[in-house]
Motif scaffolding. Structure first.
Motif, mmCIF file in Angstrom:
data_model
loop_
_atom_site.group_PDB
_atom_site.id
_atom_site.type_symbol
_atom_site.label_atom_id
_atom_site.label_comp_id
_atom_site.label_asym_id
_atom_site.label_seq_id
_atom_site.Cartn_x
_atom_site.Cartn_y
_atom_site.Cartn_z
ATOM 1 N N GLY A 1 0.781 -1.227 0.000
ATOM 2 C CA GLY A 1 0.000 0.000 0.000
ATOM 3 C C GLY A 1 0.813 1.276 0.000
ATOM 4 O O GLY A 1 0.257 2.355 0.050
ATOM 5 N N LEU A 2 2.141 1.162 -0.072
ATOM 6 C CA LEU A 2 2.952 2.383 -0.047
ATOM 7 C C LEU A 2 2.766 3.198 -1.321
ATOM 8 O O LEU A 2 2.908 4.412 -1.312
ATOM 9 C CB LEU A 2 4.431 2.031 0.145
ATOM 10 C CG LEU A 2 4.832 1.469 1.500
ATOM 11 C CD1 LEU A 2 6.312 1.162 1.533
ATOM 12 C CD2 LEU A 2 4.491 2.422 2.621
ATOM 13 N N CYS A 3 2.448 2.535 -2.439
ATOM 14 C CA CYS A 3 2.292 3.271 -3.695
ATOM 15 C C CYS A 3 0.981 4.046 -3.726
ATOM 16 O O CYS A 3 0.930 5.186 -4.168
ATOM 17 C CB CYS A 3 2.386 2.330 -4.883
ATOM 18 S SG CYS A 3 1.265 0.937 -4.787
ATOM 19 N N SER A 4 -0.086 3.416 -3.245
ATOM 20 C CA SER A 4 -1.369 4.114 -3.310
ATOM 21 C C SER A 4 -1.451 5.217 -2.252
ATOM 22 O O SER A 4 -2.240 6.139 -2.371
ATOM 23 C CB SER A 4 -2.518 3.123 -3.137
ATOM 24 O OG SER A 4 -2.326 2.330 -2.013
ATOM 25 N N GLU A 5 -0.596 5.117 -1.239
ATOM 26 C CA GLU A 5 -0.603 6.150 -0.201
ATOM 27 C C GLU A 5 -0.131 7.492 -0.750
ATOM 28 O O GLU A 5 -0.617 8.543 -0.343
ATOM 29 C CB GLU A 5 0.300 5.696 0.948
ATOM 30 C CG GLU A 5 0.186 6.545 2.185
ATOM 31 C CD GLU A 5 1.081 6.040 3.319
ATOM 32 O OE1 GLU A 5 1.799 5.047 3.096
ATOM 33 O OE2 GLU A 5 1.041 6.630 4.395
ATOM 34 N N VAL A 6 0.825 7.437 -1.687
ATOM 35 C CA VAL A 6 1.402 8.695 -2.163
ATOM 36 C C VAL A 6 0.712 9.236 -3.403
ATOM 37 O O VAL A 6 1.001 10.336 -3.831
ATOM 38 C CB VAL A 6 2.914 8.518 -2.458
ATOM 39 C CG1 VAL A 6 3.676 8.249 -1.189
ATOM 40 C CG2 VAL A 6 3.145 7.422 -3.473
ATOM 41 N N CYS A 7 -0.202 8.455 -3.976
ATOM 42 C CA CYS A 7 -0.831 8.894 -5.222
ATOM 43 C C CYS A 7 -1.692 10.137 -4.968
ATOM 44 O O CYS A 7 -2.529 10.128 -4.068
ATOM 45 C CB CYS A 7 -1.692 7.778 -5.793
ATOM 46 S SG CYS A 7 -2.401 8.199 -7.378
ATOM 47 N N PRO A 8 -1.491 11.213 -5.734
ATOM 48 C CA PRO A 8 -2.236 12.441 -5.448
ATOM 49 C C PRO A 8 -3.709 12.370 -5.849
ATOM 50 O O PRO A 8 -4.533 13.102 -5.317
ATOM 51 C CB PRO A 8 -1.500 13.510 -6.255
ATOM 52 C CG PRO A 8 -0.812 12.759 -7.340
ATOM 53 C CD PRO A 8 -0.496 11.401 -6.795
ATOM 54 N N THR A 9 -4.050 11.508 -6.806
ATOM 55 C CA THR A 9 -5.437 11.474 -7.265
ATOM 56 C C THR A 9 -6.143 10.162 -6.949
ATOM 57 O O THR A 9 -7.308 9.996 -7.267
ATOM 58 C CB THR A 9 -5.498 11.688 -8.791
ATOM 59 O OG1 THR A 9 -4.650 10.699 -9.404
ATOM 60 C CG2 THR A 9 -5.060 13.058 -9.190
ATOM 61 N N ALA B 1 -1.347 4.513 9.643
ATOM 62 C CA ALA B 1 -1.706 4.904 8.281
ATOM 63 C C ALA B 1 -3.200 5.099 8.108
ATOM 64 O O ALA B 1 -3.637 5.852 7.242
ATOM 65 C CB ALA B 1 -1.209 3.849 7.298
ATOM 66 N N TRP B 2 -3.997 4.379 8.864
ATOM 67 C CA TRP B 2 -5.438 4.499 8.726
ATOM 68 C C TRP B 2 -6.053 4.779 10.095
ATOM 69 O O TRP B 2 -5.637 4.206 11.093
ATOM 70 C CB TRP B 2 -6.047 3.189 8.205
ATOM 71 C CG TRP B 2 -5.688 2.809 6.829
ATOM 72 C CD1 TRP B 2 -6.344 3.178 5.691
ATOM 73 C CD2 TRP B 2 -4.630 1.947 6.412
ATOM 74 N NE1 TRP B 2 -5.739 2.600 4.599
ATOM 75 C CE2 TRP B 2 -4.691 1.851 5.007
ATOM 76 C CE3 TRP B 2 -3.636 1.261 7.076
ATOM 77 C CZ2 TRP B 2 -3.795 1.092 4.266
ATOM 78 C CZ3 TRP B 2 -2.728 0.502 6.346
ATOM 79 C CH2 TRP B 2 -2.813 0.424 4.960
#
Lengths: 164, 166, 193, 384
Positions: C110-118, D174-175
């Protein structure tokens, strides 16, 4: 006892063995000469006011640039609920220090692990063999200049990414 | 003379093949081979909620009695040699499910010095299951995929797929 | 002698008694509700639909709202995402020519979706992806090069993109908002008296 | 693969010759809790010694930390101890926070503790379940796994994964808790607490089970401390020590909970049964802690803002966390760059494995299984 007091007591007994004391670090530590580590540890363990009956952690750190290997002992006293860190420095070429296994049995495996991963030889250790890596492994992987071997018993250790 | 892959293709023989395959796929016994994290999910799959035994897959404690090996977890170099031994001890026909990223291709431990990146370097793999670790349903799906594959094999009939089956 | 026989018999009695005690618990399960979920086909709803929104299943990318910022590629500790986003020389817009994710290597952290701006890259509740070969487990999202999404000032008006963006924002809303602790503490102190 | 030091030996006593037998148990063995190997030297059924051979799951997690950076290492900590990954998350987050001087919002701390204690319930359930399975009872295992699935579902609602949570971040979590989570957890706890009694009925005081565990491989308090046994294994010796209570961190000082210890109720103090019973009792304590946290949880943010490229000042930090398998030591050395210079994880299973050699002398081969199960060893935690 506070770390400063512990250091004071150590200083009184083993003045020439202690080379430095850092009270402002997160975990205050004393730096001990490697050849007198056993006496210092014996004192820390046996003195009724200190009574460090437990070696909670023992780690080796390879400082490549400064050219020494450091072994860090985290001591804790269940009797008095205080802690101190003891550090020992040794040369990178032939790292060796006396074993503290006779004082804390927990050191047996911790020292074997450090020997395995960093190549520190603990003199006086009862059974100094590799612990984690296979016995025919070459090199000490946690050293900073360790280079991963190409293959092990015919199994290649590389894998090309399919995304290329 | 052995009958394997020697009989001409007829309705009877293909049906017989199907029956053979059906019996085999309905009792794939897997070896209890938990390596790492995925082993916990493997246990849960055998547990009451996912219940892998609905598909005839029962755990066996020894390779001699098992048809399938589920590589559940990271395969280290030290363990890879033993895995090969265990695989060789299994009777033919044998299948391998690679469960989780680590056994697929090393996954997150590709950076490690002591990990064999992918179980397919040591033994042939039939089905890859993605996930880290795959949830029990995902492993069940992997088993169903394997059963699909087993159904397509030909044991009696000569044919183009004979090579694949052997 | 007598006492040892007596002890032996007592042990035997204890053993039998406790076995029945245990079996009574097991027997009570005959009248309890069955617990097994009959995946894949005999469930009332698909298992995927019963999973929470936060579930970290196989990654998916909404290319309509991907800005091509490469934040996810950088955040991934194991490089299982590869993006090619060259600048189109003529129009000076950013093109997305490649967006590959290796789901066999992904560790679903989930580290990639955490930083996604949109919220373009997000985990779905999908977990079925078993396959016979590793090559087929690479998800290639870009078929033809597409223009990267450019955030607009104010509301998104394009009827094709707005719902996707809304969905992406839904994923983003799940993540906790980081705060500046110093500021937060000060606000708390001011609010206290 | 040499077996140096384990050569075949023949011992001759007066008249009757007994051959010392060298047996190999593992690395693939259905009841070794992962890939462990024991070289057992036995005289008939009695073991002379059982030397553990570990490293079959050495995944070089410590080395990887030097390559992936402080934030990127968080998912790897899940794999240090996958049975109770939450506490490992917390250990790494805490040691980084200590090294870099970061404060965690109060609500974040509560979220952490709720997640950790749920994780502890899941871990102990698996531990007691597999213990029974090792002893020979298959059914109680499925009972434990059934309840564990429910905890897994709760954790899945919280952080989206069943096993490798990656829930915590440096500076918080995180959540936030999902809406209606408190009710869900309370409903589970209401259902779960009677289950502990059911488990006691089913197995704990079963005569056969007790006979297998009582008086087997007892550890004295001094021995346990000298070998650095931690957590339930240490408390099983009747020594009341819990890092949560005695070296408090996070919000544990505000919570009210007991530290159960072994009492030697069916045999010697510190035997396998005591270690097992401590875990059963801790299930109750964890339920109590979760309930308190749900009552006390304040509003507010859960995550502090931390630099994307965290660079703690030069130096080292060490924290101790009470994980399910006991006191876990996290040591990190920073050289001021965005990658940790060295990470060391000292885990409970590691020291528990080192005492096996000592404890196995003079017990039966079948008791070795009970011993390993009661120490609750998890292979990757030994090897990392």
């Amino acid at each position: 006892m506070s770390p400063t007091e512990i250091h004071q007591r150590l200083q009184d007994q083993h003045d020439d063995a202690i080379t430095a004391f850092e009270a402002d670090a997160l975990d205050p530590f004393v730096l001990v000469k490697s050849d007198s580590i056993v006496e210092v540890c014996q004192f820390l363990h046996n003195d009724p006011d200190l009574a460090f009956d437990c070696l909670t952690n023992m780690s080796g750190v390879d400082f490549l640039k400064e050219e020494y290997i450091q072994v860090v002992l985290h001591l804790y006293s269940y009797t008095h609920r205080h802690a101190i860190v003891v550090k020992v420095n040794m040369s990178r070429e032939e790292p060796s220090m006396p074993s503290v296994e006779t004082i804390w049995k927990a050191a047996n495996w911790l020292e074997r692990e450090i020997y395995d991963l960093l190549g520190v030889v603990f003199t006086g250790h009862s059974d100094l063999r590799r612990l984690l890596m296979p016995e025919d492994w070459v090199g000490h992987p946690l050293r900073k200049d360790f280079i991963e071997p190409e293959e092990y018993h015919g199994i290649s250790t590389r894998r090309e990414s399919l995304l290329k | 003379m052995s009958l394997i892959n020697s009989v001409p293709e007829m309705v009877v023989t293909t049906k017989l093949d199907e029956v053979l395959n059906w019996t085999r796929k309905s009792s794939v016994w897997y070896m209890l081979f938990g390596l790492a994290c995925c082993a916990i999910e493997l246990m849960q799959t055998g547990g009451p909620r996912a219940d892998l035994e609905r598909f005839g897959a029962a755990p066996r404690a020894t390779p001699r009695q098992s048809d399938m090996m589920i590589i559940a977890g990271t395969l280290t170099l030290k363990m890879a040699l033993r895995t090969k031994v265990l695989y060789d001890q299994m009777p033919d026909p044998k299948y391998v499910i690679s469960m989780g990223s680590c056994s697929n291709c090393g996954g997150l431990f590709q950076l490690a010095y002591s990990v064999c990146d992918g179980v397919d370097k040591v033994i042939p793999v039939d089905v890859y299951v993605p996930g880290c670790p795959p949830r029990p349903e995902a492993l069940t799906e992997g088993l169903l995929k394997l059963q699909e594959k087993m159904m397509q094999e030909r044991w009696l009939v000569r044919g183009s797929s004979a090579q694949a089956a052997a | 002698m007598v006492s040892s026989i007596g002890r032996y018999l007592k042990h035997a009695k204890d053993a039998v008694a406790t076995i029945f005690e245990g079996l009574s618990v097991t027997m009570s399960h005959f009248v309890r509700k069955p617990y097994t979920i009959q995946y894949p086909d005999r469930t009332a709803v698909r298992v995927q639909d019963t999973l929470p929104l936060r579930y970290r299943g196989i990654l998916e990318v909404d290319l309509e709202i991907c800005t091509g910022c490469l934040a996810c590629e950088r955040a991934c500790p194991i490089d299982c995402i590869v993006i090619d986003a060259p600048k189109d020389k003529a129009t000076r817009a950013m093109l997305l020519s490649r967006f590959d994710i290796d789901i066999a290597k992904c560790m679903y952290c989930g580290l990639c979706s955490e930083v996604c701006p949109t919220g373009s890259i997000h985990h779905t509740t999908e977990f079925e992806g078993a396959d016979y070969s590793l090559e087929s487990m690479i998800r290639r999202f870009v078929k033809d090069p597409v223009l990267a999404y450019k955030a607009k000032k104010g509301e998104e008006t394009d009827p094709l993109i707005a719902p996707v963006l809304d969905r992406g924002m839904e994923f983003l809303a799940e993540w906790a908002e980081p705060v500046d602790m110093k500021k937060y503490k000060k606000e708390q102190e001011e609010a206290a008296p | 693969m040499s077996l140096a030091g384990y050569e075949f030996e023949v011992q001759r006593d007066d008249g009757l010759a007994t051959e010392e037998m060298t047996l190999n148990m593992g690395p693939q063995h259905p009841s070794t809790h992962g890939v462990l190997r024991f070289v057992v030297k036995a005289d008939g059924e009695i073991m002379r010694t059982a030397l553990p051979d570990i490293g079959y799951l050495h995944r070089s997690i410590e080395k990887i930390s030097e390559k992936v950076g402080y934030h990127g290492f968080m998912p790897y900590t899940d794999r240090v101890d996958y049975v109770s990954a939450m506490q490992c998350n917390q250990g790494w987050a805490m040691v980084c926070e200590r090294a870099a001087g970061i404060e965690v919002p109060r609500r974040g701390e509560f979220c952490r503790i709720i997640a950790c204690e749920l994780g502890r319930i899941a871990s102990h359930l698996l531990s007691v379940g597999t213990m029974v399975m090792d002893i020979g009872g298959m059914t109680p295992f499925t009972h434990a796994i059934r309840e564990r699935e429910k905890v897994n579902n709760l954790l899945e609602d919280l952080c989206g994964a069943r096993l490798t949570f990656n829930y915590m971040r440096i500076g918080g979590v995180a959540w936030d808790l999902p809406p209606g989570y408190a009710e869900q957890v309370t409903a589970f706890l209401d259902r779960f607490e009677p289950f502990i009694a059911e488990y006691n009925d089913l197995i704990s005081y079963n005569k056969i089970y007790v006979e297998r565990l009582a008086n087997v491989a007892a550890v004295s308090k001094e021995e346990a401390i000298n070998y650095n046994l931690v957590g339930p294994n240490l408390r099983g010796c009747g020594f009341q020590y819990d890092v949560r209570r005695d070296e408090p961190y996070s919000i544990y000082p505000e919570l009210d909970f007991d530290v159960p210890v072994g009492t030697g109720e069916v045999g010697t103090l510190g035997d396998c049964f005591d270690r097992y019973m401590v875990r059963i009792k801790e299930l109750k304590e964890s339920c109590k802690i979760v309930r308190q946290c749900l009552d006390m949880i304040p509003d507010g943010p859960v995550l502090a803002r931390v630099a994307k490229k965290l660079k703690p000042p030069v130096g080292d930090a060490h924290v101790r966390v009470e994980a399910s398998r006991g006191d876990m030591g996290w040591y990190v050395v920073s050289d001021g760059s965005e990658f940790p210079y060295r990470t060391k994880i000292r885990t409970g299973s590691f020291s528990a494995m080192s005492i096996v050699d000592k404890l196995s002398r003079g017990i039966m081969i079948a008791d070795l299984i009970a011993l390993i199960a009661s120490l609750d060893v998890v292979a990757p935690e030994v090897d990392r």
